[in-house]
Design an enzyme around this catalytic site. Structure first.
Site, PDB file in Angstrom:
ATOM      1  N   LYS A 102       0.851  -1.193   0.000  1.00 38.40           N
ATOM      2  CA  LYS A 102       0.000   0.000   0.000  1.00 38.40           C
ATOM      3  C   LYS A 102       0.884   1.239   0.000  1.00 38.40           C
ATOM      4  O   LYS A 102       1.940   1.238   0.649  1.00 38.40           O
ATOM      5  CB  LYS A 102      -0.891   0.017   1.257  1.00 38.40           C
ATOM      6  CG  LYS A 102      -1.679   1.314   1.420  1.00 38.40           C
ATOM      7  CD  LYS A 102      -2.606   1.327   2.624  1.00 38.40           C
ATOM      8  CE  LYS A 102      -3.297   2.696   2.695  1.00 38.40           C
ATOM      9  NZ  LYS A 102      -4.241   2.800   3.802  1.00 38.40           N
ATOM     10  N   GLU A 117      -9.022  12.792  11.559  1.00 38.76           N
ATOM     11  CA  GLU A 117      -8.301  11.610  12.066  1.00 38.76           C
ATOM     12  C   GLU A 117      -7.437  11.847  13.305  1.00 38.76           C
ATOM     13  O   GLU A 117      -6.436  12.579  13.264  1.00 38.76           O
ATOM     14  CB  GLU A 117      -7.429  11.040  10.928  1.00 38.76           C
ATOM     15  CG  GLU A 117      -6.750   9.749  11.327  1.00 38.76           C
ATOM     16  CD  GLU A 117      -6.314   8.900  10.142  1.00 38.76           C
ATOM     17  OE1 GLU A 117      -6.662   9.219   8.993  1.00 38.76           O
ATOM     18  OE2 GLU A 117      -5.604   7.908  10.382  1.00 38.76           O
ATOM     19  N   GLU A 175      -7.532  -1.751   2.218  1.00 35.38           N
ATOM     20  CA  GLU A 175      -6.793  -0.500   2.435  1.00 35.38           C
ATOM     21  C   GLU A 175      -6.861  -0.106   3.911  1.00 35.38           C
ATOM     22  O   GLU A 175      -5.874   0.316   4.510  1.00 35.38           O
ATOM     23  CB  GLU A 175      -7.452   0.559   1.553  1.00 35.38           C
ATOM     24  CG  GLU A 175      -6.728   1.859   1.436  1.00 35.38           C
ATOM     25  CD  GLU A 175      -7.544   2.847   0.580  1.00 35.38           C
ATOM     26  OE1 GLU A 175      -8.211   2.436  -0.400  1.00 35.38           O
ATOM     27  OE2 GLU A 175      -7.496   4.036   0.912  1.00 35.38           O
ATOM     28  N   GLU A 226     -11.318  10.675  -5.753  1.00 31.44           N
ATOM     29  CA  GLU A 226     -11.339  10.658  -4.280  1.00 31.44           C
ATOM     30  C   GLU A 226     -10.554  11.851  -3.712  1.00 31.44           C
ATOM     31  O   GLU A 226     -10.985  12.484  -2.750  1.00 31.44           O
ATOM     32  CB  GLU A 226     -10.739   9.343  -3.782  1.00 31.44           C
ATOM     33  CG  GLU A 226     -10.788   9.199  -2.276  1.00 31.44           C
ATOM     34  CD  GLU A 226     -10.245   7.854  -1.804  1.00 31.44           C
ATOM     35  OE1 GLU A 226     -10.586   6.807  -2.382  1.00 31.44           O
ATOM     36  OE2 GLU A 226      -9.451   7.875  -0.835  1.00 31.44           O
TER      37      GLU A 226
END
Ligand SMILES: C=C(O[C@H]1C=CC=C(C(=O)O)[C@@H]1O)C(=O)O
Length: 386
Positions: free
Chosen positions: A127, A181, A225, A361
């Protein structure tokens, strides 16, 4: 942490602000800077700072950059402001004319994503989070108080404002944004981290919006992910905790513009001396902003992105003399210079990622910040939108 003082001045734009649904801190004035350094030395520098400056407040606020080897920017404030900061009523300053320059271009970003997917297929890494940036070039300085007030309209995001070190004489540089976050909170022996990864754009129409959230929760690509980010955080915290769990499992988290997959992780420290700074040095960067495995993704990132991230995808927050602290990832943000703002947005790339969808995105992730400037991605004013 040092108790709040009610008589501290309430500045028009605070020197440091962290304001969200779960955490809020506003400070005024800049008493002393912490000598800067790389993240692995933060705990040691903070301890010696508090030893040599016992006068207080025993608090350091600021930002750490994405690159854990680069210099951080923390300072001891003069005072904490007791009341929640909101923009002064007559702050003014609506939409200003700006020209938007994409760096890299959309085509450049899609090519980088395609290259990352090829490298994932070759087994170089599993990733990597690839970002792109938009430079907003204006003619007048940005009205910071107004931008912050607009960011505060999203009750789910944590708004931040932090001064950054100047790179040349006279430069006024700061980072502001509204992040979803939580990287790490440490309060006594309790630690919390809430990694997010896997995203979908939200919609004004309720049925369409719910369907987008449900599709995200069911998406194999997004779940893979996400799992890499959550597992890395669990693995990093496990040696420091005698209890560690993710009570609710993978769940939907939202901001005004985005759905995300999130896992809230809660732990209890084995050793009460493990400080927030020490834990940050182990955690950052998580695969929510870097990649997996970390070293291979880190090695590939600069050439694929083509720029230095600076403080984007780093973290903003505070640590205190008791070892507590609270840090949010510096996402959905803009680095403000005098008449320029540079916005950043990234997306996690795994096997099966589609370059055009990843670009879309990142466009969705730009929406919140662009709306605070009153423009769309091509620089058109939202006031004139049909
Ligand atoms: C890297 C960013 O978002 C991270 C946080 C949530 C979801 C993400 C994603 O789905 O790719 C990213 O990991 C950004 O907003 O620039």
């Amino acid at each position: 942490m040092t108790p709040l003082s009610d008589d501290a001045p309430r500045p028009p734009v605070p020197d440091f602000l962290l304001d969200g649904p779960r955490h809020s801190l506003t400070v005024a004035g800049r008493k002393r800077d912490l000598p800067s350094g790389a993240l692995p030395t933060l705990a040691e520098r903070a301890a010696s700072f508090f030893d040599s400056h016992p006068d207080g407040p025993r608090l350091l606020v600021g930002a750490i950059p994405y690159d854990r080897r680069a210099d951080d920017a923390l300072f001891q404030p003069d005072a904490l402001v007791a009341r929640r900061w909101t923009a002064p009523a007559a702050s003014g300053g609506g939409t200003r004319a700006v020209r938007v320059v994409a760096e890299p271009s959309g085509a450049g970003y899609r090519a980088a994503v395609a290259e990352a997917v090829r490298r994932i297929q070759r087994g170089e890494f599993d990733k990597i989070v690839l970002s792109r940036s938009l430079r907003l070039l204006g003619e007048q300085p940005h009205a910071e108080a107004e931008l912050l007030a607009r960011l505060q309209r999203d009750p789910e995001a944590t708004v931040f404002r932090v001064p950054l070190p100047a790179r040349r004489a006279g430069e006024r540089r700061r980072l502001l944004g509204a992040t979803p976050e939580l990287l790490l909170q440490r309060q006594g022996r309790q630690v919390v981290s809430h990694p997010l990864a896997g995203s979908a754009r939200r919609h004004a129409d309720t049925a369409r919006d719910r369907a987008a959230g449900a599709a995200l929760l069911a998406s194999d690509k997004d779940r893979r992910e996400h799992a890499m980010a959550a597992e890395m955080v669990l693995d990093a915290l496990a040696p420091y905790c005698d209890r560690l769990s993710a009570p609710q499992g993978m769940a939907l988290v939202s901001t005004a513009q985005m759905w995300h997959l999130g896992t809230r992780i809660e732990g209890r420290l084995r050793d009460p001396e493990s400080s927030c700074a020490e834990l940050l040095a182990v955690l950052h960067p998580t695969p929510a902003v870097g990649g997996m495995p970390r070293a291979a993704a880190e090695a590939a990132l600069p050439a694929l992105e083509g720029y230095d991230r600076g403080f984007y995808a780093g973290a903003v927050g505070w640590i205190d003399g008791a070892g507590d602290g609270c840090w949010y990832l510096a996402l959905r943000c803009a680095e403000l210079l005098d008449t320029e703002a540079r916005l950043y947005a990234g997306a996690g790339i795994v096997a099966g990622s589609d370059p055009a969808l990843e670009e879309a995105e990142t466009s969705a992730k730009f929406l919140a910040m662009l709306a605070t400037f009153g423009i769309d991605e091509s620089g058109r004013s939202l006031d004139n939108a049909a």
